[in-house]
Design a protein around this motif. Sequence first.
Motif, PDB file in Angstrom:
ATOM      1  N   VAL A  18      43.787  32.632  28.039  1.00 18.99           N
ATOM      2  CA  VAL A  18      44.410  33.770  27.363  1.00 18.99           C
ATOM      3  C   VAL A  18      45.099  33.315  26.080  1.00 18.99           C
ATOM      4  N   GLN A  19      45.844  32.225  26.191  1.00 18.53           N
ATOM      5  CA  GLN A  19      46.520  31.719  24.997  1.00 18.53           C
ATOM      6  C   GLN A  19      45.512  31.316  23.934  1.00 18.53           C
ATOM      7  N   ARG A  20      44.463  30.628  24.341  1.00 17.61           N
ATOM      8  CA  ARG A  20      43.486  30.179  23.357  1.00 17.61           C
ATOM      9  C   ARG A  20      42.850  31.337  22.614  1.00 17.61           C
ATOM     10  N   ARG A  21      42.497  32.386  23.368  1.00 14.94           N
ATOM     11  CA  ARG A  21      41.829  33.524  22.722  1.00 14.94           C
ATOM     12  C   ARG A  21      42.789  34.318  21.838  1.00 14.94           C
ATOM     13  N   LEU A  22      44.009  34.504  22.319  1.00 14.25           N
ATOM     14  CA  LEU A  22      44.958  35.278  21.523  1.00 14.25           C
ATOM     15  C   LEU A  22      45.351  34.568  20.231  1.00 14.25           C
ATOM     16  N   LEU A  23      45.606  33.263  20.330  1.00 13.85           N
ATOM     17  CA  LEU A  23      46.062  32.522  19.161  1.00 13.85           C
ATOM     18  C   LEU A  23      44.947  32.217  18.179  1.00 13.85           C
ATOM     19  N   SER A  24      43.716  32.123  18.678  1.00 15.92           N
ATOM     20  CA  SER A  24      42.585  31.843  17.782  1.00 15.92           C
ATOM     21  C   SER A  24      42.018  33.099  17.136  1.00 15.92           C
ATOM     22  N   ALA A  75      39.531  44.711  18.494  1.00 14.92           N
ATOM     23  CA  ALA A  75      39.719  44.827  19.941  1.00 14.92           C
ATOM     24  C   ALA A  75      40.532  46.062  20.291  1.00 14.92           C
ATOM     25  N   ILE A  76      41.589  46.326  19.505  1.00 13.58           N
ATOM     26  CA  ILE A  76      42.411  47.511  19.767  1.00 13.58           C
ATOM     27  C   ILE A  76      41.598  48.789  19.534  1.00 13.58           C
ATOM     28  N   ALA A  77      40.760  48.793  18.485  1.00 17.30           N
ATOM     29  CA  ALA A  77      39.918  49.964  18.217  1.00 17.30           C
ATOM     30  C   ALA A  77      38.925  50.200  19.363  1.00 17.30           C
ATOM     31  N   ARG A  78      38.379  49.128  19.903  1.00 15.20           N
ATOM     32  CA  ARG A  78      37.461  49.272  21.040  1.00 15.20           C
ATOM     33  C   ARG A  78      38.206  49.813  22.256  1.00 15.20           C
ATOM     34  N   MET A  79      39.441  49.349  22.480  1.00 15.30           N
ATOM     35  CA  MET A  79      40.227  49.846  23.597  1.00 15.30           C
ATOM     36  C   MET A  79      40.494  51.339  23.446  1.00 15.30           C
ATOM     37  N   ASP A  80      40.795  51.794  22.235  1.00 14.36           N
ATOM     38  CA  ASP A  80      41.032  53.219  21.999  1.00 14.36           C
ATOM     39  C   ASP A  80      39.767  54.044  22.265  1.00 14.36           C
ATOM     40  N   LEU A  88      28.752  50.646  24.635  1.00  9.32           N
ATOM     41  CA  LEU A  88      29.901  51.054  25.450  1.00  9.32           C
ATOM     42  C   LEU A  88      29.872  50.390  26.823  1.00  9.32           C
ATOM     43  N   ARG A  89      28.662  50.316  27.437  1.00  9.79           N
ATOM     44  CA  ARG A  89      28.554  49.665  28.740  1.00  9.79           C
ATOM     45  C   ARG A  89      28.934  48.196  28.643  1.00  9.79           C
ATOM     46  N   GLU A  90      28.563  47.530  27.542  1.00 11.18           N
ATOM     47  CA  GLU A  90      28.908  46.116  27.360  1.00 11.18           C
ATOM     48  C   GLU A  90      30.412  45.933  27.202  1.00 11.18           C
ATOM     49  N   TRP A  91      31.057  46.849  26.473  1.00  7.90           N
ATOM     50  CA  TRP A  91      32.514  46.750  26.308  1.00  7.90           C
ATOM     51  C   TRP A  91      33.228  46.944  27.643  1.00  7.90           C
ATOM     52  N   LYS A  92      32.734  47.926  28.445  1.00 11.74           N
ATOM     53  CA  LYS A  92      33.352  48.162  29.750  1.00 11.74           C
ATOM     54  C   LYS A  92      33.211  46.932  30.644  1.00 11.74           C
ATOM     55  N   ARG A  93      32.044  46.307  30.613  1.00 13.05           N
ATOM     56  CA  ARG A  93      31.813  45.135  31.452  1.00 13.05           C
ATOM     57  C   ARG A  93      32.749  43.987  31.064  1.00 13.05           C
ATOM     58  N   ALA A  99      37.584  40.585  32.098  1.00 11.78           N
ATOM     59  CA  ALA A  99      38.845  40.022  31.623  1.00 11.78           C
ATOM     60  C   ALA A  99      40.025  40.519  32.442  1.00 11.78           C
ATOM     61  N   GLU A 100      39.952  41.795  32.870  1.00 11.25           N
ATOM     62  CA  GLU A 100      41.042  42.345  33.683  1.00 11.25           C
ATOM     63  C   GLU A 100      41.084  41.661  35.045  1.00 11.25           C
ATOM     64  N   ARG A 101      39.918  41.373  35.576  1.00 11.86           N
ATOM     65  CA  ARG A 101      39.868  40.780  36.913  1.00 11.86           C
ATOM     66  C   ARG A 101      40.187  39.285  36.888  1.00 11.86           C
ATOM     67  N   GLU A 102      39.700  38.573  35.905  1.00 14.94           N
ATOM     68  CA  GLU A 102      39.849  37.122  35.894  1.00 14.94           C
ATOM     69  C   GLU A 102      41.109  36.649  35.148  1.00 14.94           C
ATOM     70  N   LEU A 103      41.484  37.395  34.101  1.00 15.44           N
ATOM     71  CA  LEU A 103      42.603  36.938  33.273  1.00 15.44           C
ATOM     72  C   LEU A 103      43.795  37.867  33.325  1.00 15.44           C
ATOM     73  N   GLY A 104      43.598  39.058  33.916  1.00 11.00           N
ATOM     74  CA  GLY A 104      44.707  39.999  34.002  1.00 11.00           C
ATOM     75  C   GLY A 104      45.017  40.706  32.717  1.00 11.00           C
ATOM     76  N   ASN A 105      44.132  40.668  31.740  1.00 10.30           N
ATOM     77  CA  ASN A 105      44.365  41.308  30.452  1.00 10.30           C
ATOM     78  C   ASN A 105      43.021  41.772  29.915  1.00 10.30           C
ATOM     79  N   GLY A 106      42.776  43.121  29.959  1.00  6.37           N
ATOM     80  CA  GLY A 106      41.503  43.649  29.518  1.00  6.37           C
ATOM     81  C   GLY A 106      41.281  43.547  28.032  1.00  6.37           C
ATOM     82  N   VAL A 107      42.361  43.557  27.228  1.00  2.39           N
ATOM     83  CA  VAL A 107      42.205  43.493  25.774  1.00  2.39           C
ATOM     84  C   VAL A 107      41.560  42.186  25.359  1.00  2.39           C
ATOM     85  N   VAL A 108      41.865  41.096  26.086  1.00  3.58           N
ATOM     86  CA  VAL A 108      41.301  39.790  25.740  1.00  3.58           C
ATOM     87  C   VAL A 108      39.779  39.830  25.794  1.00  3.58           C
ATOM     88  N   GLY A 109      39.203  40.585  26.741  1.00  8.58           N
ATOM     89  CA  GLY A 109      37.755  40.660  26.848  1.00  8.58           C
ATOM     90  C   GLY A 109      37.109  41.408  25.708  1.00  8.58           C
TER      91      GLY A 109
END
Length: 868
Positions: free
Chosen positions: A323-329, A338-343, A362-367, A372-382
Amino acid sequence: MERIRGEQPSRRVRSGPGNVACRYASKKMGRVIQAESHTCELPAVILWEHNQEVYEFYDQCPKIRLSYVDSNGIRRGYNTAPDYFVIAENYIGWVECKTESWLHQKIKESNVFAYNTDQKWRCPPGEAFAAGYGLNFSVWVDTSVNQIFLANVKFLSDFLDVDAPAVAPQMEAEIYDAFEGANSILLKDLIGAFDGIRSGAIYKLIADGKLFFNWEADSIAEARFTRIFRDERVMAAYSRIAATPRTAGEKLPAIRSLILDVGQKLLWDGQPWEVVNAGTESVFIKPASGPILSMPLADIQSLISDGHISGELVASVDLADEVQRRLLSASASDMSTAIARMDILKALANGMPLKSVPERTLREWKRKQAIAERELGNGVVGLISRVKDRGNRERKISDEVIQLIDTVIDEHLVGESPKSISACYSILLALSDQMGIAGPSIKTFRAEINKKKTIGDRKQAVQGDKGAYQYSEFVHWRLDNAVPVHGQRAFDIAHVDHTQMDLQLVDSVFGKSMGKPWLSIMLDAHTRMVLAFVITYERPSYRTCMMLMRDCIQRHRRVPDTIVTDKGSEFEGGFWEILLACLKVSKKTRPSAKGRYGSVIERFFGVANQQFFHQLKGNNLPLQKPRSTSPTHDPRKTAVWTLQEIAVSFEDYIENTYSRLEHSRLGVSPREAFDHSLRVTGVRHMRMITESEELAILCLPDVRGGVRRIAHGRGIKIGANFYFNPMFREAALGNTKVPVKYDPFDLGYVYAKIGKEWIRCECPESAQLVGRSETEIQLISHEARAHQGAATQRDRGNRVVHGRNLLAVDAKERLLLHQKKAAEVRAAEDALGIVNLLEGSDKEPEEQANKAANPFDVKAGERFGELK
């Protein structure tokens, strides 16, 4: 111990390339204490000075013999002069001051120092030696000093002095009333309640333990943030409950996230709960007994983050993981995407039709969001774009080539015989050809150089330390160093230096060229205010430094606590150091070839030239390019400024222009910073100096040789003038030598020491100085000394002119003598009736006389061709 207390320091410390030598005027010891470093030894000296449990401390003790066994089992020994010998309430022995970085390097080389499991440094050979006398030997490490506490001690040092006057009871009551019944108040507000008038009294109450603040955590110089307490117990309680800032290197807290799964257990407020269903917006949970409860997902995550909910649903995800690596990079645009996709996904879940995004996307974004929600606890990261991670990240060149590049860099680019990058690349290709491998491109070679070596490393190899200095770190980055490099207040640190003015001056009487004078400056480092200056034709010497100190006393009635100088010989004189010690001024000597240590005053010289001297007629700028300057514009011919006029104008520039211009570093003018510092940090009347004849004599230098002979009836001769005092009429003083001091700025008087008393001797020829102002007397004396200093050159020129006259007179005398002899011969011949039969014989005596008078007659000599 008696030997250590009775002897002088075994050596004089010097500043080297990496240290600042200091001479601290200790009132407790009544002597100057040396410190070889201003970041390690000087803090120890300052803390001992103000520690009531420390009675005596001596620097550079006599050498002692230390023995130890090296790593090979061989006994070795060496002589060393320990840094200090300390006599305290619970400690008597030697103290060695070292930096922790130096100690870590030293223990790899020898067994002299050791690091205990209790995280304390020791010197076993020193302890063994001290034990033979029943004494101690310890190691003082720079990292053991609380820098904030040290800064507070230095700031309040004037008020910690036992001779500092106590606060009057009425004034003390007024300060207590300013709290208005509260237990604490910000120092800024407390000082502002009296408009800065009572700041000195406030600091004295703090030093006396009648007002309190956290010495180890709060900086007293930061009046905006420091809280002052009336009661020590309240201060201690407040310090315990106050939020402490995170220390350097402390890890950030872990992110708690929720992994939803049906049937998982959790514990909330001590009661067991079970997840019945977990959606994207809400979570349904059921207690052990009772109805099912629906809660928003955001509320559940908030309770978990606060620690109110615990159990299997809580996963501690460290910031160092994926999570840290993806957020900081992720870049700003990646996060926006990512925020636009979440909206978009939220709008789709609410039933809003979306035709602009393909259904497959859309199906790829949902997957990705679900994973990310299941493995990292944060769907935005995915939903963060990972396009930049595509491609082959492996290096395209082999390890063999990389190793060859490293060898060429170490041996040829920065080796003993450094070569250019182009030459090193040629060597690299030649070696590659010998090994039968393909060499890299020069672009790849340059990229490897930039990865492994800095510009400073390359300059170090070619030019040494001086060339690499400008690429070194501008400051020593120590996060715990709370002492500002330029001091905490006005009169804390001042820089002293000299420069030759870029301006040609002329004589005030005849307009004769006098050359360029010298400018000496004392500059306050904290406020950039010019505390004193001296303009003179004399090259800088200890006399200039003493006059500079006297000018500071006359202007401000006080002197700085610390003087910073370079390693010039004028700053190493005994008279100068005695004056600093008597005034309780510490001296720091900055290292050689380290221009940044004196950047404050060097910058001022550049500003003064740019704003003032280079704008005057007769400035030296044209001589910087003499080939392109016409003789009519030579500043030595066009100069119009005299010493008196330039001194007055420069003082006006200092007081009314420079000090009132906004300084880029301060954000305000030096005058505003100076006045604000005195108002907030206190005028410190205990540092005020009253002018007296004794102080004036102390600031005066000795005449050359130190003594002069008293001529009976005339007095003492200095230069071309005689100085007299009625005491010289005593017969016993005739023809005796006495110590003499003079004032370089006033030739109207000197001081002579008769017995144990200094008496003032006046010069009868200085009547022209009567009725003149002090500034006029100084300038007249300067000019007179400049003329006296040029006496040798002037005498030589006068003798040349006189010699030419004597040669002409001598030639005339020889001509007259020969003419007289010729006339006598002619008269004798006429008397005897002798007739000269040779033609032209009557002209021979005259010609011989002319030849004798001018033996180098070009017309009569043999002619030679022009010298080719």
